[in-house]
Enzyme design. Sequence first.
Site, PDB file in Angstrom:
ATOM      1  N   ARG A 117      -3.055   9.644  17.340  1.00  0.00           N
ATOM      2  CA  ARG A 117      -1.537   9.049  16.681  1.00  0.00           C
ATOM      3  C   ARG A 117      -1.619   7.817  16.564  1.00  0.00           C
ATOM      4  O   ARG A 117      -0.526   7.079  16.472  1.00  0.00           O
ATOM      5  CB  ARG A 117      -0.376   9.413  17.537  1.00  0.00           C
ATOM      6  CG  ARG A 117      -0.269  10.929  17.808  1.00  0.00           C
ATOM      7  CD  ARG A 117       1.257  11.610  18.009  1.00  0.00           C
ATOM      8  NE  ARG A 117       1.328  12.899  17.967  1.00  0.00           N
ATOM      9  CZ  ARG A 117       1.229  13.665  19.223  1.00  0.00           C
ATOM     10  NH1 ARG A 117       0.861  12.907  20.303  1.00  0.00           N
ATOM     11  NH2 ARG A 117       1.240  15.047  19.489  1.00  0.00           N
ATOM     12  N   LYS A 139      -2.624   0.127   3.551  1.00  0.00           N
ATOM     13  CA  LYS A 139      -2.442   1.548   2.897  1.00  0.00           C
ATOM     14  C   LYS A 139      -3.807   2.074   3.343  1.00  0.00           C
ATOM     15  O   LYS A 139      -4.856   1.470   3.234  1.00  0.00           O
ATOM     16  CB  LYS A 139      -2.351   1.287   1.370  1.00  0.00           C
ATOM     17  CG  LYS A 139      -1.099   1.099   0.998  1.00  0.00           C
ATOM     18  CD  LYS A 139      -0.946   1.211  -0.804  1.00  0.00           C
ATOM     19  CE  LYS A 139       0.302   0.940  -1.191  1.00  0.00           C
ATOM     20  NZ  LYS A 139       0.456   1.062  -2.822  1.00  0.00           N
ATOM     21  N   GLU A 181      -9.267  -6.172 -10.553  1.00  0.00           N
ATOM     22  CA  GLU A 181      -8.092  -6.353  -9.695  1.00  0.00           C
ATOM     23  C   GLU A 181      -7.539  -7.816  -9.464  1.00  0.00           C
ATOM     24  O   GLU A 181      -6.438  -8.112  -9.584  1.00  0.00           O
ATOM     25  CB  GLU A 181      -8.593  -5.710  -8.170  1.00  0.00           C
ATOM     26  CG  GLU A 181      -8.419  -4.321  -8.160  1.00  0.00           C
ATOM     27  CD  GLU A 181      -7.553  -3.687  -7.928  1.00  0.00           C
ATOM     28  OE1 GLU A 181      -6.063  -4.018  -8.011  1.00  0.00           O
ATOM     29  OE2 GLU A 181      -7.472  -2.310  -7.940  1.00  0.00           O
ATOM     30  N   LYS A 223      -1.339 -11.087  -2.150  1.00  0.00           N
ATOM     31  CA  LYS A 223      -1.330  -9.756  -1.612  1.00  0.00           C
ATOM     32  C   LYS A 223      -0.316  -9.939  -0.183  1.00  0.00           C
ATOM     33  O   LYS A 223       0.411  -9.069   0.019  1.00  0.00           O
ATOM     34  CB  LYS A 223      -2.506  -9.109  -1.215  1.00  0.00           C
ATOM     35  CG  LYS A 223      -2.745  -7.678  -0.673  1.00  0.00           C
ATOM     36  CD  LYS A 223      -2.441  -6.703  -1.645  1.00  0.00           C
ATOM     37  CE  LYS A 223      -2.166  -5.275  -1.193  1.00  0.00           C
ATOM     38  NZ  LYS A 223      -3.276  -4.361  -1.096  1.00  0.00           N
ATOM     39  N   GLU A 233       6.401  -0.374  -0.235  1.00  0.00           N
ATOM     40  CA  GLU A 233       6.521  -0.269  -1.574  1.00  0.00           C
ATOM     41  C   GLU A 233       7.717   0.309  -2.158  1.00  0.00           C
ATOM     42  O   GLU A 233       7.895   1.257  -2.786  1.00  0.00           O
ATOM     43  CB  GLU A 233       5.281   0.748  -1.970  1.00  0.00           C
ATOM     44  CG  GLU A 233       4.951   0.343  -3.383  1.00  0.00           C
ATOM     45  CD  GLU A 233       3.663   1.186  -4.107  1.00  0.00           C
ATOM     46  OE1 GLU A 233       2.802   0.908  -3.370  1.00  0.00           O
ATOM     47  OE2 GLU A 233       3.760   2.054  -4.664  1.00  0.00           O
ATOM     48  N   ARG A 237       6.433  -4.537  -3.951  1.00  0.00           N
ATOM     49  CA  ARG A 237       4.991  -4.021  -3.817  1.00  0.00           C
ATOM     50  C   ARG A 237       4.529  -3.159  -5.033  1.00  0.00           C
ATOM     51  O   ARG A 237       3.259  -3.023  -5.196  1.00  0.00           O
ATOM     52  CB  ARG A 237       4.850  -3.433  -2.469  1.00  0.00           C
ATOM     53  CG  ARG A 237       3.251  -3.126  -2.176  1.00  0.00           C
ATOM     54  CD  ARG A 237       3.038  -2.815  -0.888  1.00  0.00           C
ATOM     55  NE  ARG A 237       1.734  -2.351  -0.776  1.00  0.00           N
ATOM     56  CZ  ARG A 237       0.862  -2.434   0.635  1.00  0.00           C
ATOM     57  NH1 ARG A 237       1.656  -2.568   1.574  1.00  0.00           N
ATOM     58  NH2 ARG A 237      -0.415  -2.143   0.572  1.00  0.00           N
ATOM     59  N   ASN A 241       0.889  -2.332  -8.574  1.00  0.00           N
ATOM     60  CA  ASN A 241       0.287  -0.955  -9.136  1.00  0.00           C
ATOM     61  C   ASN A 241      -0.158  -1.188 -10.534  1.00  0.00           C
ATOM     62  O   ASN A 241      -0.266  -0.207 -11.525  1.00  0.00           O
ATOM     63  CB  ASN A 241       1.351   0.208  -9.001  1.00  0.00           C
ATOM     64  CG  ASN A 241       1.126   0.709  -7.491  1.00  0.00           C
ATOM     65  OD1 ASN A 241       0.099   0.566  -6.869  1.00  0.00           O
ATOM     66  ND2 ASN A 241       2.222   1.118  -7.041  1.00  0.00           N
ATOM     67  N   HIS A 244      -2.420   0.875 -12.460  1.00  0.00           N
ATOM     68  CA  HIS A 244      -2.930   1.926 -11.397  1.00  0.00           C
ATOM     69  C   HIS A 244      -2.279   3.439 -12.072  1.00  0.00           C
ATOM     70  O   HIS A 244      -2.684   4.325 -11.668  1.00  0.00           O
ATOM     71  CB  HIS A 244      -2.419   1.693 -10.212  1.00  0.00           C
ATOM     72  CG  HIS A 244      -3.547   0.822  -9.637  1.00  0.00           C
ATOM     73  ND1 HIS A 244      -3.416  -0.381 -10.100  1.00  0.00           N
ATOM     74  CD2 HIS A 244      -4.208   0.739  -8.205  1.00  0.00           C
ATOM     75  CE1 HIS A 244      -4.202  -1.098  -9.073  1.00  0.00           C
ATOM     76  NE2 HIS A 244      -4.662  -0.551  -8.158  1.00  0.00           N
ATOM     77  N   HIS A 248      -5.236   5.695 -12.156  1.00  0.00           N
ATOM     78  CA  HIS A 248      -5.424   6.946 -11.228  1.00  0.00           C
ATOM     79  C   HIS A 248      -5.521   8.116 -11.834  1.00  0.00           C
ATOM     80  O   HIS A 248      -6.282   9.158 -11.578  1.00  0.00           O
ATOM     81  CB  HIS A 248      -4.207   7.153 -10.264  1.00  0.00           C
ATOM     82  CG  HIS A 248      -4.163   5.794  -9.272  1.00  0.00           C
ATOM     83  ND1 HIS A 248      -3.139   5.905  -8.191  1.00  0.00           N
ATOM     84  CD2 HIS A 248      -4.914   5.243  -9.001  1.00  0.00           C
ATOM     85  CE1 HIS A 248      -3.455   5.093  -7.431  1.00  0.00           C
ATOM     86  NE2 HIS A 248      -4.621   4.487  -7.748  1.00  0.00           N
ATOM     87  N   HIS A 261     -13.196   2.583  -9.047  1.00  0.00           N
ATOM     88  CA  HIS A 261     -11.756   2.548  -9.125  1.00  0.00           C
ATOM     89  C   HIS A 261     -11.315   1.344  -9.834  1.00  0.00           C
ATOM     90  O   HIS A 261     -10.332   1.558 -10.806  1.00  0.00           O
ATOM     91  CB  HIS A 261     -11.191   2.267  -7.626  1.00  0.00           C
ATOM     92  CG  HIS A 261      -9.616   2.014  -7.712  1.00  0.00           C
ATOM     93  ND1 HIS A 261      -8.612   2.814  -8.017  1.00  0.00           N
ATOM     94  CD2 HIS A 261      -9.066   0.721  -7.119  1.00  0.00           C
ATOM     95  CE1 HIS A 261      -7.397   2.214  -7.919  1.00  0.00           C
ATOM     96  NE2 HIS A 261      -7.668   0.996  -7.173  1.00  0.00           N
TER      97      HIS A 261
HETATM   98  N1  GLY Z   1      -3.559  -1.666  -4.041  1.00  0.00           N
HETATM   99  C1  GLY Z   1      -2.107  -1.560  -4.186  1.00  0.00           C
HETATM  100  C2  GLY Z   1      -1.284  -1.904  -2.960  1.00  0.00           C
HETATM  101  O1  GLY Z   1      -1.923  -2.199  -1.900  1.00  0.00           O
HETATM  102  O2  GLY Z   1      -0.121  -1.878  -2.685  1.00  0.00           O
END
Ligand code: GLY
Length: 360
Positions: A117, A139, A181, A223, A233, A237, A241, A244, A248, A261
């Site tokens: 956990r 993430k 990025e 970041k 998010e 945040r 994206n 993305h 994606h 990516h």
């Molecule tokens: N790569 C996007 C984020 O970490 O929110």
Amino acid sequence: MPQFTVKTSSQEYVALVERGCLQRAAEWLPPKHSQLFVVTTRDVWDLHGALLDAALGEKRHQVLFFPGGEHNKRLSAVESLCEQMVEAGGDRASAVIAFGGGIVGDVGGFAAASFMRGIPVVQAPTTLLAQVDAATGGKTGVNLTNGKNLLGAFHQPLAVLVDPSLLSTLPQREYVAGLYEVIKYGIIRTPWLFELLESRRDAVLARDPDAVDALIAESVRIKAEVVSADEKEGGLRRILNYGHTLGHALEAETGYKQLLHGEAVGFGMIAAAFLAKRMGMLAEADCRRIVDTTHTYGPIPSLAGVEPPALLARLVSDKKTVHGNVHFVLPSRIGEVEVRGDVPLDAVRWATEQALQAVS
Ligand code: GLY
């Protein structure tokens, strides 16, 4: 060299950007851990394992190998890592160092989030993409066949150790994938970063240390700032994206095998710029700068055979789709973006076609 503090409800930690900082990796481990597991790939370990071995010194650590590749970023990989941790005597006082690119960070981080956990993880990213983006912010997760990162957890690291000197061995394709990025950060937040990428392309591509260190530091600064303001998010945040949504979709559509990516994000950023122009949000000149700058760091690998309707169908299962509305991060100028949930599908189709033409 700079260090940035990330403040979240679960953890306050440092993202350090410093050549040679990996040599001090032991300083960032929990003082009373039992087993230490280094999750990595064979190629990263062959290149940089000796450095980490030396940094950990007498601290006993077990190296666990993940095969690498976006198509291997599956729950079965996490299960396998956790089973190896049990077999090696791992317990609730164990800790993980995720040592590799973004995929290793996601998989190693998710294993740490899930094992007993949750045990601590230190992120030690070795690719540009992981250094500027994936390693900071907590993430973690894996892909499902239906979509990217659909299974995962927020699990903030104890520290992020960004050592730009590790990039000297990075293949050029991977380096460029990370640069997309960085271009993203310029578009969403920092005009001077975008201008640096426009004006110093040759130095950036040649990995001039001054240019590389400046662009990594600014990306990590952004970041850290964005994650500190919005860990889960719920709002700000989402700007990370940019590129993305379609990126994606493109990764899923190409089976996670054809593109890195960052390359898929590069395509998505070009498409989102066309979309913003079509929505009347972005001036033609800024759209052109985004498309040209992204393209000049390419080329993005051939997307022959990718059809806009198939990409659009993929959008529905993306995490950025809420109540059936696909959300896009769209630029209003270089350095500023908005999240929009009111984008008509025919505009998305048009922008996708324009982007496919632009990269062909
Ligand atoms: N790569 C996007 C984020 O970490 O929110």
